[in-house]
Structure formats: structure tokens, C-alpha cells
Write a protein that holds these residues in place. Structure first.
Motif, PDB file in Angstrom:
ATOM      1  N   LYS A  30       0.847  -1.201   0.000  1.00 43.25           N
ATOM      2  CA  LYS A  30       0.000   0.000   0.000  1.00 43.25           C
ATOM      3  C   LYS A  30       0.874   1.240   0.000  1.00 43.25           C
ATOM      4  N   GLY A  31       0.499   2.219  -0.756  1.00 41.62           N
ATOM      5  CA  GLY A  31       1.235   3.478  -0.765  1.00 41.62           C
ATOM      6  C   GLY A  31       0.245   4.600  -1.001  1.00 41.62           C
ATOM      7  N   PRO A  32       0.703   5.826  -0.965  1.00 46.56           N
ATOM      8  CA  PRO A  32      -0.244   6.933  -1.146  1.00 46.56           C
ATOM      9  C   PRO A  32      -0.963   6.882  -2.498  1.00 46.56           C
ATOM     10  N   ALA A  33      -0.306   6.347  -3.536  1.00 48.28           N
ATOM     11  CA  ALA A  33      -0.922   6.373  -4.872  1.00 48.28           C
ATOM     12  C   ALA A  33      -2.021   5.339  -5.028  1.00 48.28           C
ATOM     13  N   ASN A  34      -1.929   4.223  -4.297  1.00 46.32           N
ATOM     14  CA  ASN A  34      -2.894   3.149  -4.564  1.00 46.32           C
ATOM     15  C   ASN A  34      -3.744   2.765  -3.353  1.00 46.32           C
ATOM     16  N   SER A  35      -3.602   3.469  -2.225  1.00 42.32           N
ATOM     17  CA  SER A  35      -4.401   3.099  -1.064  1.00 42.32           C
ATOM     18  C   SER A  35      -5.882   3.359  -1.344  1.00 42.32           C
ATOM     19  N   VAL A  36      -6.699   2.393  -0.986  1.00 41.71           N
ATOM     20  CA  VAL A  36      -8.134   2.544  -1.139  1.00 41.71           C
ATOM     21  C   VAL A  36      -8.667   3.147   0.152  1.00 41.71           C
ATOM     22  N   ASN A  37      -9.258   4.325   0.032  1.00 39.47           N
ATOM     23  CA  ASN A  37      -9.665   5.037   1.237  1.00 39.47           C
ATOM     24  C   ASN A  37     -11.143   4.887   1.570  1.00 39.47           C
ATOM     25  N   ARG A  38     -11.922   4.508   0.589  1.00 38.04           N
ATOM     26  CA  ARG A  38     -13.350   4.309   0.834  1.00 38.04           C
ATOM     27  C   ARG A  38     -13.657   2.834   0.702  1.00 38.04           C
ATOM     28  N   TYR A  39     -14.563   2.336   1.553  1.00 37.56           N
ATOM     29  CA  TYR A  39     -14.947   0.933   1.523  1.00 37.56           C
ATOM     30  C   TYR A  39     -13.711   0.053   1.576  1.00 37.56           C
ATOM     31  N   LYS A  40     -12.889   0.300   2.569  1.00 36.33           N
ATOM     32  CA  LYS A  40     -11.620  -0.426   2.722  1.00 36.33           C
ATOM     33  C   LYS A  40     -11.817  -1.937   2.737  1.00 36.33           C
ATOM     34  N   ASP A  41     -13.007  -2.380   3.245  1.00 43.14           N
ATOM     35  CA  ASP A  41     -13.244  -3.827   3.335  1.00 43.14           C
ATOM     36  C   ASP A  41     -13.416  -4.462   1.962  1.00 43.14           C
ATOM     37  N   ARG A  42     -13.620  -3.643   0.943  1.00 46.83           N
ATOM     38  CA  ARG A  42     -13.758  -4.190  -0.407  1.00 46.83           C
ATOM     39  C   ARG A  42     -12.428  -4.193  -1.148  1.00 46.83           C
ATOM     40  N   ALA A  43     -11.402  -3.665  -0.518  1.00 47.81           N
ATOM     41  CA  ALA A  43     -10.130  -3.478  -1.223  1.00 47.81           C
ATOM     42  C   ALA A  43      -9.314  -4.751  -1.244  1.00 47.81           C
ATOM     43  N   THR A  44      -8.536  -4.894  -2.297  1.00 45.66           N
ATOM     44  CA  THR A  44      -7.578  -5.992  -2.359  1.00 45.66           C
ATOM     45  C   THR A  44      -6.265  -5.476  -2.938  1.00 45.66           C
ATOM     46  N   TYR A  45      -5.177  -6.027  -2.426  1.00 45.19           N
ATOM     47  CA  TYR A  45      -3.856  -5.708  -2.970  1.00 45.19           C
ATOM     48  C   TYR A  45      -3.176  -6.992  -3.461  1.00 45.19           C
ATOM     49  N   ASP A  46      -4.021  -8.015  -3.585  1.00 50.49           N
ATOM     50  CA  ASP A  46      -3.548  -9.349  -3.950  1.00 50.49           C
ATOM     51  C   ASP A  46      -3.246  -9.413  -5.445  1.00 50.49           C
ATOM     52  N   ALA A  47      -1.990  -9.707  -5.787  1.00 46.94           N
ATOM     53  CA  ALA A  47      -1.575  -9.658  -7.201  1.00 46.94           C
ATOM     54  C   ALA A  47      -2.362 -10.626  -8.093  1.00 46.94           C
ATOM     55  N   PRO A  48      -2.583 -11.898  -7.704  1.00 45.99           N
ATOM     56  CA  PRO A  48      -3.335 -12.776  -8.618  1.00 45.99           C
ATOM     57  C   PRO A  48      -4.739 -12.247  -8.921  1.00 45.99           C
ATOM     58  N   THR A  49      -5.429 -11.708  -7.907  1.00 48.08           N
ATOM     59  CA  THR A  49      -6.775 -11.163  -8.135  1.00 48.08           C
ATOM     60  C   THR A  49      -6.720  -9.999  -9.116  1.00 48.08           C
ATOM     61  N   ILE A  50      -5.785  -9.086  -8.879  1.00 47.99           N
ATOM     62  CA  ILE A  50      -5.656  -7.898  -9.731  1.00 47.99           C
ATOM     63  C   ILE A  50      -5.245  -8.302 -11.146  1.00 47.99           C
ATOM     64  N   HIS A  51      -4.262  -9.191 -11.264  1.00 48.54           N
ATOM     65  CA  HIS A  51      -3.783  -9.580 -12.592  1.00 48.54           C
ATOM     66  C   HIS A  51      -4.863 -10.333 -13.372  1.00 48.54           C
ATOM     67  N   SER A  52      -5.652 -11.146 -12.684  1.00 56.57           N
ATOM     68  CA  SER A  52      -6.670 -11.907 -13.410  1.00 56.57           C
ATOM     69  C   SER A  52      -7.747 -10.964 -13.942  1.00 56.57           C
ATOM     70  N   LEU A  53      -8.022  -9.880 -13.234  1.00 55.47           N
ATOM     71  CA  LEU A  53      -8.963  -8.874 -13.749  1.00 55.47           C
ATOM     72  C   LEU A  53      -8.412  -8.185 -14.989  1.00 55.47           C
ATOM     73  N   ILE A  54      -7.151  -7.787 -14.921  1.00 55.25           N
ATOM     74  CA  ILE A  54      -6.510  -7.156 -16.090  1.00 55.25           C
ATOM     75  C   ILE A  54      -6.562  -8.120 -17.282  1.00 55.25           C
ATOM     76  N   ASN A  55      -6.251  -9.387 -17.015  1.00 52.26           N
ATOM     77  CA  ASN A  55      -6.138 -10.370 -18.102  1.00 52.26           C
ATOM     78  C   ASN A  55      -7.475 -10.754 -18.721  1.00 52.26           C
ATOM     79  N   SER A  56      -8.570 -10.588 -17.987  1.00 47.13           N
ATOM     80  CA  SER A  56      -9.858 -11.052 -18.515  1.00 47.13           C
ATOM     81  C   SER A  56     -10.756  -9.899 -18.945  1.00 47.13           C
ATOM     82  N   THR A  57     -10.220  -8.686 -18.963  1.00 44.64           N
ATOM     83  CA  THR A  57     -11.008  -7.525 -19.374  1.00 44.64           C
ATOM     84  C   THR A  57     -10.655  -7.189 -20.822  1.00 44.64           C
ATOM     85  N   PRO A  58     -11.638  -7.187 -21.729  1.00 45.18           N
ATOM     86  CA  PRO A  58     -11.289  -7.027 -23.150  1.00 45.18           C
ATOM     87  C   PRO A  58     -10.698  -5.658 -23.484  1.00 45.18           C
TER      88      PRO A  58
END
Lengths: 274, 274
Positions: free
Chosen positions: A8-36
Motif C-alpha cells: 500500500k502506498g499513497p498512490a494506490n491506497s483505497v480510502n473508501r470501503y476499505k473492506d472491499r479493497a484488495t492488494y492481492d496480485a493474482p486477483t488484480i492480474h486476473s482482472l486485467i487479463n480477462s477484461t477485453p
């Protein structure tokens, strides 16, 4: 599979609805990879804080192909309308840290459902979103470019590359521009489940009796492939037909599963919209 | 309906595939209005050319509601995760021209199909995309905010607003933040039709005989609405049921129509990827 967690850093910290946030690389990468389509933003003129944004196709990858993830983190390879302006920026810019490349943000968002609650303020989407921050450079190495072209083509339809006329010739290699984003930070958000109304509305019998609440699941469908006017291969190839079928089943299942998961918990006193 | 054409300028001119470009306001606005998630980019620190990007919900609109389009152009109203950082920027920033507000770019992209050609370099999507450039301010006027909340809620499901517990109470009005983007420029792009291969590949019998070419149509589906755990309205209301049905029919038709339209013409000599 890249199994690290983004710091987490100032550029990517999720400040609202923190409970919905993820910093998990596989989750993030799979979203990037499956979005047309990814949306890529950058600042065309570093002296003026005015952003630009472009739709592009992209996929996470680590080069060389036999590299281990211990050797480094995956980058995001992008293909699209790399205008001469963007190309020039990618070759001449520097990050605030002095690294060569153009600072970019890359976003991928999927809407899995419309979440309809008793009152507009608690309406929401079921969604999954990811944002990468990083520095984009042009891929100049011919081998890496060829590898990235295959990576991105197969992100659209798996195995498509080897089932087409390859390799690209010299003119095609030269005209193709691939951006490589070294990721400096990333974050994601996931919302799933039914609506979640506030206590003040849940006590209102008149409201509960009159307002339909629930989720309208939403997903993308791939239709029956339509042969071109010059197509001679009558039967849709197996790699394409099974991709269409599997994608359709997966996407429908994901959206419907999200609709019936447990809704996020609401704090007893709530002043923000959902 | 806003029938003007956006002027071309350095910020919004489409430099690649000019024949796919549009500056027609109704086309651009209808894309913004029918895209469930817009991607909004801005520059958080005006002294550092590093962009940020956020998914938001939005709709074009002209306030007051009885205004004529001769009275002015439509703005883009946005609702979403308006962080305190973004809120502060919207109230303290200025455009390069000195107008109050935060410079933003807003993108909407729809993928209507995967266009599969003989060789990877001619692969493409059927797509419709729009980008707005403008200046975002916070809506402070209570009447305009209430109007914009209804506008945006009904953009998700038409007539939803009046079928929920409204109006919002004081706390809800205060916690809701709406951004209004005064549009200073806009452009769109549309690609439709089958694949279009280069002459050099169209002459190759071995390639034509072995590579399947065509379009895989792609569209979004809304599923059967799923009632929440506390839903008491057993029958899905007419306004919701007919919206789901009409949207599904429209989206499927659009994607399938795009697949069989005439492909864009290729110049005889071509050095750019499709």
C-alpha cells in the motif's frame, strides 16, 4: 502465478470501503487479463495537469517466457492505438523518480450485477475493478515484441496466434507498437452480494412492502462465430468453439454467484452512500 | 437531443483510423449514457504528471430540466467513489484556461465483437468508444444535486428513482457527491463489420484454406432479477422486467448487426495494424 501482494502506498491506497479493497496480485492480474478493454491514462504535456485516456488491449506477463516469478514481477503489456504522440512520450518521458518511461494508470472494471436497494443512496453494482500504476516504455527488443504480440493475441482468443498466418513480416513487426508498463503499485476492489439497506429503511413497513430489492446479474456473452465473406474454413475450429462455450459458462456463473453471495456488512451508523 | 458536433482540437483529434472517428454529439453522448461504468482520469498533484483513474457512473444532462439545448450544452454528471482527495481537487483546481474545476478525461468503451483475420496484425475489435475532455466541479446546489441523483439512478434502471424510497433525507443529500463535467471537447470511434485482411494474405491459398476468419459477436446480458433476502415484492415490477428484456434484445441485435456490416476499407498499401 504471481502470488505477491502489492504494497500500500499513497498512490494506490483505497480510502473508501476499505473492506472491499484488495492488494492481492493474482486477483488484480486476473482482472486485467480477462477484461477485453483496459483504459490507460497519461498526461500528454508534463507542464499541464490535463489527463488523456485511451482504450487498449493488454495482458500481464513476465519476459523472458521461461523466467521465474522470483526473477521479477509481471509487467502489463499493452497494444492499441499507440499514437505518435504517445510513442514519443513513452520514449522521452521520465517518472517522478527519474526512471525512463511515461507514468500511466491502467484500469480494468467488470460489472457483475445491478444492486437495487430500498433507497437510491444504497444502490450499487456488484463489480470487480483493478487499477495499476506504473511507467510505460516502448518494447524495442524484437524477441520480446514478438513474444508480447503472441501474449496479447492469445489474450483475445487462446491459441489464436498459432492458428493464423505467423510470424509477422518485417513491415508488420515495425508497424506494431507494444507498451510495457512496469507496475509500481496496484489495487483492486470487489463488491458482491445482495443489497444492504440502512436500518432506518429496514424498519419502514411501507417501504419494504412496495420496493422490489435484489440484484440483476450482468455478464458478457460471446455469440455464435460469424464467418467472414472470404472465410473458407466451414467448421468453427475447436479452440474457438470451446473458448466461446467455456467463457459463456464461466461469466454467467460468476455473475449469478456474485448475486447470491452475502452482502457486505453495513456499519450501524452510516453516512456514506453504498 | 443534443445535435451539435464537437469541434476538433489538439486535445481530441483522432489521428489514427480517421475514417472511424466521430465528433457527433448524439453518438458520443449515447455511448456515455449506455455504458455502465465510465473511466475518469485526472492528475492528483498538478506539479507531477502522474495520472489517476477511477470507475464511475455517469450520464449526460442539461440543468435545469426544462432547459433547451439552445441554452447550453449538456454536461456529464458523475457519481462514484468521490474520495476526499478528489473532492478537494474539484473544489480547489483550475483548468489551464483559469476556469475553476479539475481537468478530467472520461472514457466509455463498448466491445461489440472479436474480429479474427488471417494474421494477428489485422485482428481487431468491433467497438464503439467515446472520450470527453472537460473540467469537473462538485455540484453544490441542492436542487441540481437532487435532479442529478435521479438522472444517474435512472441511468442504471429507468424509472427506478420514483419506485424507491425518495426523496433522500438530509444526511443522504450531504453524503452524496456528484461531479459535473463541463465538456470542452469530445471524440468517438466506431469500428464495425467483418475482418479486413491485406492483399498479400488474401493471395495466399494455403492461408485462406487453413485460417478461420470472421467475427465473434459480444454483448452484455442482464439475467433474471434475483430478489434480496428481505424482498417482499414477489413479482418483478414491470419497469424492471421490461427494461431487462428490451436491453437484452437491443444489445444482442447491436452486436450481431455490427458483425455483418461492411468492413472498413483498407488502403491498398498498409503499414499499420488494424
Amino acid at each position: 502465478m504471481d502470488s505477491h501482494t502489492y504494497p500500500k502506498g499513497p498512490a494506490n491506497s483505497v480510502n473508501r470501503y476499505k473492506d472491499r479493497a484488495t492488494y492481492d496480485a493474482p486477483t488484480i492480474h486476473s482482472l486485467i487479463n480477462s477484461t477485453p478493454v483496459l483504459h490507460v491514462s497519461f498526461v500528454p504535456d508534463p507542464t499541464t495537469p490535463v489527463p488523456a485516456i485511451l482504450p487498449m488491449i493488454g495482458k500481464m506477463g513476465l519476459y523472458p517466457p521461461n523466467a521465474d516469478l522470483d526473477d521479477g514481477a509481471e509487467s502489463c503489456y499493452l497494444h492499441g492505438y499507440v499514437t505518435s504522440r504517445l510513442m514519443k512520450l513513452a520514449t522521452t518521458s521520465h517518472s517522478p523518480d527519474g526512471d525512463p518511461g511515461l507514468p500511466v494508470a491502467v484500469a480494468a472494471t467488470k460489472v457483475d450485477g445491478l444492486v437495487l436497494s430500498l433507497t437510491p443512496n444504497s444502490h450499487s453494482y456488484n463489480y470487480r475493478s483493478a487499477v495499476l500504476h506504473g511507467v510505460a516504455t516502448l518494447v524495442e527488443d524484437v524477441d520480446e515484441k514478438l513474444w508480447a504480440m503472441e501474449l496479447i493475441t492469445d489474450a483475445v482468443v487462446p491459441e489464436r496466434w498459432k492458428n493464423t498466418r505467423v510470424p509477422p513480416d518485417g513491415a508488420e513487426m515495425q508497424s506494431t507498437r507494444i507498451l510495457k508498463v512496469r507496475v509500481t503499485g496496484a489495487s483492486g476492489k470487489v463488491r458482491e452480494g445482495g443489497p444492504n439497506d440502512e436500518r432506518k429503511d429496514m424498519k419502514r413497513e411501507d417501504v419494504l412492502d412496495s420496493v422490489w430489492t435484489g440484484v440483476v446479474p450482468r455478464w458478457e456473452v460471446l455469440g455464435e462465430p460469424v464467418g467472414s465473406s472470404y472465410n473458407r474454413v466451414e467448421k468453427v475450429p475447436e479452440y474457438l468453439g470451446s473458448f466461446v462455450q467455456e467463457e459463456n459458462e464461466r461469466r454467467e456463473r460468476e455473475a449469478k454467484d456474485a448475486a447470491v453471495k452475502q452482502a457486505p456488512q453495513k456499519k450501524s451508523k452510516k453516512t456514506e452512500e453504498d
